[in-house]
Motif scaffolding. Structure first.
Motif, PDB file in Angstrom:
ATOM      1  N   LEU A 326       0.902  -1.163  -0.027  1.00 25.53           N
ATOM      2  CA  LEU A 326      -0.074   0.119   0.100  1.00 25.53           C
ATOM      3  C   LEU A 326       0.927   1.088   0.013  1.00 25.53           C
ATOM      4  CD1 LEU A 326      -3.009  -0.143   0.066  1.00 25.53           C
ATOM      5  CD2 LEU A 326      -1.774  -2.201   1.033  1.00 25.53           C
ATOM      6  N   SER A 327       0.569   2.330  -0.878  1.00 28.20           N
ATOM      7  CA  SER A 327       1.384   3.412  -0.877  1.00 28.20           C
ATOM      8  C   SER A 327       1.327   4.311   0.534  1.00 28.20           C
ATOM      9  CB  SER A 327       1.065   3.998  -1.929  1.00 28.20           C
ATOM     10  OG  SER A 327      -0.406   4.113  -2.481  1.00 28.20           O
ATOM     11  N   SER A 328       0.376   3.904   1.329  1.00 24.31           N
ATOM     12  CA  SER A 328       0.192   4.672   2.578  1.00 24.31           C
ATOM     13  C   SER A 328       1.235   3.868   3.722  1.00 24.31           C
ATOM     14  CB  SER A 328      -1.320   4.510   3.105  1.00 24.31           C
ATOM     15  OG  SER A 328      -1.637   3.252   3.215  1.00 24.31           O
ATOM     16  N   SER A 329       1.795   2.945   3.309  1.00 25.35           N
ATOM     17  CA  SER A 329       2.654   2.344   4.448  1.00 25.35           C
ATOM     18  C   SER A 329       3.770   3.307   4.761  1.00 25.35           C
ATOM     19  CB  SER A 329       3.251   1.212   3.534  1.00 25.35           C
ATOM     20  OG  SER A 329       4.524   0.606   4.626  1.00 25.35           O
ATOM     21  N   LYS A 330       3.680   3.149   6.121  1.00 19.42           N
ATOM     22  CA  LYS A 330       5.103   4.098   6.556  1.00 19.42           C
ATOM     23  C   LYS A 330       6.403   3.302   6.879  1.00 19.42           C
ATOM     24  CE  LYS A 330       1.566   7.083   8.782  1.00 19.42           C
ATOM     25  NZ  LYS A 330       0.546   5.980   8.194  1.00 19.42           N
ATOM     26  N   ASN A 331       6.258   1.961   6.557  1.00 21.30           N
ATOM     27  CA  ASN A 331       7.478   1.211   6.868  1.00 21.30           C
ATOM     28  C   ASN A 331       7.809   0.353   5.273  1.00 21.30           C
ATOM     29  OD1 ASN A 331       7.211   1.646   9.554  1.00 21.30           O
ATOM     30  ND2 ASN A 331       5.561   0.170   9.300  1.00 21.30           N
ATOM     31  N   LYS A 332       7.886   1.352   4.249  1.00 24.58           N
ATOM     32  CA  LYS A 332       7.916   0.654   2.981  1.00 24.58           C
ATOM     33  C   LYS A 332       9.344  -0.299   2.794  1.00 24.58           C
ATOM     34  CE  LYS A 332       5.054   3.859   0.481  1.00 24.58           C
ATOM     35  NZ  LYS A 332       5.029   5.315   0.185  1.00 24.58           N
ATOM     36  N   GLU A 333      10.459   0.091   3.495  1.00 27.17           N
ATOM     37  CA  GLU A 333      11.649  -0.659   3.256  1.00 27.17           C
ATOM     38  C   GLU A 333      11.295  -2.045   3.693  1.00 27.17           C
ATOM     39  OE1 GLU A 333      14.137  -0.289   1.464  1.00 27.17           O
ATOM     40  OE2 GLU A 333      13.156   1.479   0.581  1.00 27.17           O
ATOM     41  N   ALA A 334      10.760  -2.054   5.196  1.00 29.27           N
ATOM     42  CA  ALA A 334      10.808  -3.381   5.597  1.00 29.27           C
ATOM     43  C   ALA A 334       9.608  -4.120   5.267  1.00 29.27           C
ATOM     44  CB  ALA A 334      10.230  -3.190   7.122  1.00 29.27           C
ATOM     45  N   ALA A 335       8.478  -3.292   4.485  1.00 25.45           N
ATOM     46  CA  ALA A 335       7.397  -4.048   3.883  1.00 25.45           C
ATOM     47  C   ALA A 335       7.978  -4.676   2.494  1.00 25.45           C
ATOM     48  CB  ALA A 335       6.415  -3.142   3.430  1.00 25.45           C
TER      49      ALA A 335
END
Lengths: 438, 277
Positions: A326-335
């Protein structure tokens, strides 16, 4: 009597106090709970990043997914993935819609492939291309037949995960008894299915072939007969004017009229056809590859799988779900690390595919020793993968979920009520054009 | 002599009819229990087996081990219990006021309450969800409780019941200097036990069985009730293990049966009394 009521009331009162206290902290004391996505909210005292992952896998497959998440967490000290079952594919979509609207969405979600367009169109899915490049992965590393729903507006918005395809399940013992070959064309299917019919009086004791009440199978047959579900510029259907739809439904009605086709009631159709197949009440069945594992352990006859019979060409849609960020994710690297690990690592996706029986989704996976061994042992599973060479996904449009309901109505009118085929398809075509024009 | 015979015939017919209706209602239960004790192979057979060759009690253990079932169970108990208690705390004074007080706007207010119970939950779930998310409550049990603490149907039913309680009793209590709270506690509640039991049971069953609301209101297994835990036993694709799912369902239904057994005497009374008056 009076005291009894007060006891009950005070007991209940206690519970409500518990609930009130449990407000924020309820999650804390469930950490010991086994399996099922260990939903405790991590405290983050180790500096961990928490990745919320929503999925739709229940039953055995849900357990395999939980095991995958646990393997990930065990091998990643700084990331904690919290997997949560969110109901069926459709329910997950509903949950995502409301969660995105209220900014409480997850970082990563499973998404039934036909819904990818709808979410991509709302621009809530992250373009994975830079992440792939950063990790040295190419889109060509994935099984081509499964990438039909991944690219939208030149953005790679999802990757295949638990994917399936419809396939022909055959009771080889029954066919052998009659000296019949597994059908490869519609013509042969008609002969074989009719030869399998056993009728006593006016009652059918055995049918030839069956399929669940689902749009999947008619869509497969539309492609086999040379049509597409939507036309090239997605303004109408691609099986109306060319007569493909009328031909396909006429073929099904013809089979149905002689008992060669058993078309099940809509409610619980998947379970009905499965149990008829297991009991030998029907010789062949169009059904998802997802059923191979269960059927193998339930049948006591020679059970094989085969390509869906062709008309002009072999063709089949694909099914199951993709994974998306989701582009709303605040943890994109971990995701991304979780997605990458799940897609590419042996103890991630490969292990899950071996356990669950879904289709291997990377080329590396296909070439792996484990998959090759599995296929040698269970050729039925290889057939499903081989058929992917002919995978065509033609029901791609943001309006698909809405049009699907209309298509179901058309199928019901024809298959259950024997309504006039051309007239029904004409109505459906007009409805589709109206929806697509919106 | 002839009329006597006829009476027997009618009684017999009555029993037959009752037995037939009973079968219709009890059939799904028996089916569920039977399936919960079968093997996977038996659940697939057609025609279906009624009596499993050897009952598989292990199915229950398997269903329980499929997830944090104790947590689910506790959540179900806490949520349903809290809802019932809070409903009673609001409903009893409200019904008392509507039944025994005269105040301006009474009809309008009561009409609004009646309107409230005509609106289905699906209509309001998005605004309620947004509100709960705003308050930061989606990770708790509260979104499953708060929206249900007022029970419009309960207020309506209880008001009817309170209205039947003679004014003289209340007047007498007031002459004895009893407070309004005491009147409720010592007179209204004890005299309307059957109605309260009925409302509690209806409320219990509907919230214990609720699937949709908890699904949309919760994001993690830690705050989810049994119904969602059992839904998780079902395969999304592929073949469902009906024996395990049904074992889960038996576990889900048992508390309802227990509560019913506890309340049934009062419920019968509620219907008998309202019939007489």
């Amino acid at each position: 009597m009076k005291s009894k009521w007060y006891t009950l009331l005070s007991v209940i009162m206690l519970f409500s106090l518990l609930a009130a206290c449990g407000g924020g902290g309820t999650s804390g004391d469930t950490g010991k709970a086994p399996g099922s996505g260990g939903a405790e909210a991590p405290s983050g005292d180790k500096g961990e990043t928490t990745v919320q992952f929503w999925h739709s896998l229940g039953g055995k497959n849900g357990e395999y997914m939980d095991a995958l998440i646990q393997r990930f967490n065990a091998s990643h000290e700084d990331i904690e993935v919290v997997g949560t079952f969110q109901g069926s594919y459709d329910e997950t979509v509903t949950k995502l819609q409301q969660a995105i609207a209220s900014d409480t969405g997850p970082d990563v979600s499973m998404l039934e492939r036909a819904y990818v367009q709808m979410f991509a169109d709302s621009e809530v899915l992250e373009d994975l291309t830079p992440y792939l490049e950063g990790s040295g992965i190419s889109a060509d590393d994935f099984t081509p037949g499964l990438m039909g729903h991944s690219v939208f507006n030149d953005q790679l918005v999802s990757l295949p995960l638990n994917r399936s395809t419809p396939i022909l399940h055959v009771n080889k013992t029954l066919l052998d008894e009659q000296g019949l070959q597994i059908p490869t064309t519609w013509e042969e299917l008609k002969e074989v299915a009719n030869a399998l019919v056993v009728k006593e009086g006016s009652e059918y004791k055995r049918y030839g072939v069956t399929m669940p009440y689902d749009t999947w199978y008619p869509i497969a047959m539309i492609s086999q007969a040379g049509g597409t579900f939507f036309n090239d510029d997605n303004t109408s259907i691609g099986f109306g004017d060319n007569g493909v739809g009328a031909k396909m439904f006429a073929y099904l009605k013809d089979l149905q009229s002689t008992g060669a086709l058993y078309y099940p009631p809509a409610q619980d159709s998947g379970n009905i056809v499965n149990s008829m197949f297991v009991e030998g009440k029907v010789g062949m069945m169009y059904q998802s590859t997802g059923s191979i594992g269960g059927l193998s352990s339930a049948v006591d006859f020679d059970y094989v799988t085969a390509f869906l019979p062709k008309d002009e060409v072999y063709a089949n849609p694909t099914g199951g779900a993709n994974v998306t960020m989701l582009s709303s994710s605040k943890n994109k690297e971990a995701a991304w690390e979780f997605i990458r690990w799940m897609e590419m690592e042996e103890e991630g996706g490969l292990e899950f595919i071996l356990q669950s029986g879904y289709l291997p989704f990377t080329k590396k996976m296909v070439e792996s020793e484990q998959i090759q061994e599995l296929w040698a042992k269970e050729p039925n599973r290889k057939v499903a993968y081989d058929q992917l060479e002919f995978a065509v996904d033609t029901n791609k449009d943001v309006a698909w979920p809405e049009i699907m309901h209309e298509f179901f109505s058309a199928m019901e009118a024809i298959m259950y009520d024997s309504k006039d085929i051309p007239a029904t398809l004409d109505t459906f075509k007009k409805e589709t054009e109206r929806i697509l024009a919106q | 002599m002839k009329t006597f015979d006829l009476k027997i015939v009618w009684t017999a017919l009555g029993y037959l009819l009752k037995a037939a209706v009973l079968m219709i209602f009890i059939f799904p239960f028996l089916w569920m229990i039977s399936t919960s004790l079968q093997t996977f192979r038996e659940t697939m057979t057609f025609p279906p087996t009624w009596f499993p060759a050897s009952p598989k009690w292990g199915n229950f253990a398997e269903a329980m081990n499929a997830g944090p079932f104790l947590t689910y169970f506790r959540n179900s108990v806490v949520v349903t219990g809290s809802i019932i208690v809070l409903q009673f705390l609001i409903m009893i004074p409200a019904a008392y006021a509507f039944a025994k007080y005269k105040f301006p706007g009474k009809t309008l207010l009561f009409g609004m309450i009646l309107l409230a119970f005509m609106i289905p939950g699906q209509v309001t779930f998005i605004p309620v969800y947004l509100m709960m998310a705003d308050w930061g409550l989606v990770k708790t049990l509260l979104p499953q409780i708060i929206p249900f603490i007022s029970n419009a149907f309960g207020i309506f039913l209880l008001r009817q019941y309170f209205m039947q309680i003679p004014e003289e009793i209340i007047e007498a209590a007031r002459l004895d200097n009893a407070s309004e709270f005491k009147i409720i506690r010592k007179i209204m509640v004890p005299m309307s036990k059957p109605a309260l039991a009925t409302i509690a049971l209806f409320s219990f069953v509907s919230h214990w069985n609720d699937y949709f609301w908890p699904l949309v209101m919760t994001d993690s297994a830690a705050v989810r009730p049994l119904t969602l835990g059992i839904a998780m036993l079902r395969e999304t694709e592929g073949i469902s293990n009906w024996h395990i799912i049904m074992a889960g369902n038996v576990i889900l239904v048992v508390p309802i049966l227990l509560v019913y057994v506890f309340c049934s005497k009062h419920i019968v009374k509620a219907f008998v009394y309202s019939g007489i008056k």
